[in-house]
Design a protein around this motif. Structure first.
Motif, PDB file in Angstrom:
ATOM      1  N   GLY A 107       0.757  -1.240   0.000  1.00  0.00           N
ATOM      2  CA  GLY A 107       0.000   0.000   0.000  1.00  0.00           C
ATOM      3  C   GLY A 107       0.785   1.285   0.000  1.00  0.00           C
ATOM      4  O   GLY A 107       0.203   2.358   0.230  1.00  0.00           O
ATOM      5  N   ALA A 108       2.088   1.239  -0.260  1.00  0.00           N
ATOM      6  CA  ALA A 108       2.869   2.479  -0.347  1.00  0.00           C
ATOM      7  C   ALA A 108       2.367   3.334  -1.506  1.00  0.00           C
ATOM      8  O   ALA A 108       1.753   2.837  -2.454  1.00  0.00           O
ATOM      9  CB  ALA A 108       4.352   2.162  -0.522  1.00  0.00           C
ATOM     10  N   HIS A 109       2.643   4.621  -1.437  1.00  0.00           N
ATOM     11  CA  HIS A 109       2.149   5.563  -2.440  1.00  0.00           C
ATOM     12  C   HIS A 109       3.231   6.027  -3.417  1.00  0.00           C
ATOM     13  O   HIS A 109       2.923   6.776  -4.352  1.00  0.00           O
ATOM     14  CB  HIS A 109       1.549   6.786  -1.741  1.00  0.00           C
ATOM     15  N   GLY A 110       4.457   5.602  -3.211  1.00  0.00           N
ATOM     16  CA  GLY A 110       5.535   5.998  -4.099  1.00  0.00           C
ATOM     17  C   GLY A 110       6.814   5.292  -3.701  1.00  0.00           C
ATOM     18  O   GLY A 110       6.889   4.624  -2.661  1.00  0.00           O
ATOM     19  N   ILE A 111       7.837   5.449  -4.549  1.00  0.00           N
ATOM     20  CA  ILE A 111       9.129   4.788  -4.356  1.00  0.00           C
ATOM     21  C   ILE A 111      10.245   5.834  -4.359  1.00  0.00           C
ATOM     22  O   ILE A 111      10.285   6.711  -5.236  1.00  0.00           O
ATOM     23  CB  ILE A 111       9.417   3.771  -5.481  1.00  0.00           C
ATOM     24  N   LEU A 112      11.140   5.733  -3.388  1.00  0.00           N
ATOM     25  CA  LEU A 112      12.403   6.471  -3.412  1.00  0.00           C
ATOM     26  C   LEU A 112      13.484   5.482  -3.807  1.00  0.00           C
ATOM     27  O   LEU A 112      13.778   4.547  -3.062  1.00  0.00           O
ATOM     28  CB  LEU A 112      12.708   7.085  -2.049  1.00  0.00           C
ATOM     29  N   GLY A 140       4.697   6.167  -8.473  1.00  0.00           N
ATOM     30  CA  GLY A 140       5.649   7.188  -8.879  1.00  0.00           C
ATOM     31  C   GLY A 140       7.002   6.929  -8.245  1.00  0.00           C
ATOM     32  O   GLY A 140       7.100   6.521  -7.081  1.00  0.00           O
ATOM     33  N   VAL A 141       8.058   7.167  -9.017  1.00  0.00           N
ATOM     34  CA  VAL A 141       9.429   6.909  -8.565  1.00  0.00           C
ATOM     35  C   VAL A 141      10.189   8.225  -8.481  1.00  0.00           C
ATOM     36  O   VAL A 141      10.148   9.040  -9.411  1.00  0.00           O
ATOM     37  CB  VAL A 141      10.152   5.942  -9.521  1.00  0.00           C
ATOM     38  N   THR A 142      10.881   8.411  -7.368  1.00  0.00           N
ATOM     39  CA  THR A 142      11.810   9.529  -7.190  1.00  0.00           C
ATOM     40  C   THR A 142      13.211   8.957  -7.139  1.00  0.00           C
ATOM     41  O   THR A 142      13.484   8.044  -6.343  1.00  0.00           O
ATOM     42  CB  THR A 142      11.509  10.287  -5.888  1.00  0.00           C
ATOM     43  N   ILE A 143      14.098   9.445  -7.983  1.00  0.00           N
ATOM     44  CA  ILE A 143      15.479   8.962  -7.958  1.00  0.00           C
ATOM     45  C   ILE A 143      16.292   9.817  -6.992  1.00  0.00           C
ATOM     46  O   ILE A 143      16.106  11.027  -6.893  1.00  0.00           O
ATOM     47  CB  ILE A 143      16.126   8.957  -9.358  1.00  0.00           C
ATOM     48  N   TYR A 144      17.196   9.157  -6.285  1.00  0.00           N
ATOM     49  CA  TYR A 144      18.048   9.815  -5.292  1.00  0.00           C
ATOM     50  C   TYR A 144      19.455   9.903  -5.866  1.00  0.00           C
ATOM     51  O   TYR A 144      20.142   8.894  -6.009  1.00  0.00           O
ATOM     52  CB  TYR A 144      18.027   9.012  -3.994  1.00  0.00           C
ATOM     53  N   SER A 145      19.873  11.111  -6.192  1.00  0.00           N
ATOM     54  CA  SER A 145      21.177  11.342  -6.809  1.00  0.00           C
ATOM     55  C   SER A 145      22.210  11.601  -5.726  1.00  0.00           C
ATOM     56  O   SER A 145      22.217  12.663  -5.094  1.00  0.00           O
ATOM     57  CB  SER A 145      21.094  12.542  -7.758  1.00  0.00           C
TER      58      SER A 145
END
Length: 304
Positions: A107-112, A140-145
């Protein structure tokens, strides 16, 4: 929130301060789920715009994949309605894919998406890595730079073109020129998140680069101060921001810099100071000593 699109979730994240809670451990270093759940409920009383479970502050690097799933599930179940819970994925590509799918299943709403473990990679390799993770989930995916996964503006643009569910870019490098290039290239196509240790130190200059939010680790133990700082930043009250930097943030960073790994350890120390202990950090991190803990307590008194 369950029916919100990836871009709607990203917009929500960009609208306010982000909570990155610690992960609670017992004295024998096992996950203390009851204490963690209680703490998520407590943090939910404050006005964060997103909760990132088992992130860097949550000692992602010390958790097994089943533990990550357990932490994320607990956060999803305890977070207040309307607060997006973002789950981590990382390590090698196959593992990151599994973790993204696991996060969606609970049930998460996004990915880091954190950097791959250990190995260096070319920009082509990083692009392939992100594409596989994005293809594995509808979230939705957020990339961690940061570290061994520092993305160029060309790589981020290619990913934004190729992956409809790539919605965010989190910066953990602090290269102003690079952030300028990325924001100039992509503009409002992504939500930008400040992700340097003690992100409050970089919040003022980063705001002009479209970085409207950041991961606040100090929110764990001085949540109202963290929110006041953020609101002053967004409203242009630079006098408050500068005073807060001098009174708390800079001395806090001086203490944080005394030992490698203290960017996480000091957060659990802060929890101990406010009588909301989250237990010890797991190896290879080390806890603050008694003198450092007393110094932190003095700082917290100034803003509590």
């Amino acid at each position: 929130m369950a029916t919100a699109s990836p871009h709607e979730i990203a917009h929500k994240l960009g609208s306010g301060l982000l909570s990155f809670p610690v992960t609670h451990f017992t004295d024998d270093h096992s996950f203390d789920e009851a204490a963690y759940r209680e703490n998520i409920g407590w943090l939910g009383q404050f006005d964060a715009s997103g909760l990132f479970a088992a992130g860097g502050t949550g000692e992602f690097f010390s958790l097994t994949p089943p533990e990550v799933q357990q932490v994320v599930r607990a956060a999803v179940q305890e977070a207040p309605d309307g607060l997006p819970v973002i789950a981590p994925a990382g390590y090698g590509t196959a593992t990151a894919v599994q973790m993204a799918r696991s996060a969606e299943s609970v049930g998460a709403h996004g990915i880091l998406l954190l950097p791959p473990y250990l190995t260096e990679a070319s920009q082509d390799g990083l692009v392939a890595h992100v594409k596989e993770v994005c293809a594995a989930t509808t979230l939705g995916v957020t990339i961690y730079s940061r570290a061994n996964a520092v993305y160029t503006e060309a790589a981020v643009a290619e990913l934004a073109d190729s992956c409809p569910n790539l919605v965010g870019f989190k910066d953990g490098v602090g290269n102003i020129e690079q952030m300028t290039r990325i924001y100039a290239s992509l503009g409002d196509r992504l939500t930008y998140v400040g992700g340097l240790p003690t992100a409050e130190m970089f919040a003022l200059p980063y705001l002009a680069l479209g970085v409207t939010t950041y991961s606040s680790a100090i929110y764990n133990f001085v949540p109202q101060f963290a929110l006041d700082f953020y609101n002053a930043l967004r409203s242009g009250d630079n006098a408050f921001v500068i005073n807060a930097l001098n009174e708390f943030v800079i001395p806090y960073c001086n203490l944080r810099n005394k030992k490698q790994g203290y960017a996480v350890s000091i957060i659990k120390a802060g929890m101990k100071v406010i009588d909301r202990s989250a237990g010890p950090v797991r190896a290879p991190l080390t806890d603050l000593d008694a003198v450092e803990l007393a110094e932190l307590a003095d700082l917290i008194k100034k803003v509590s």
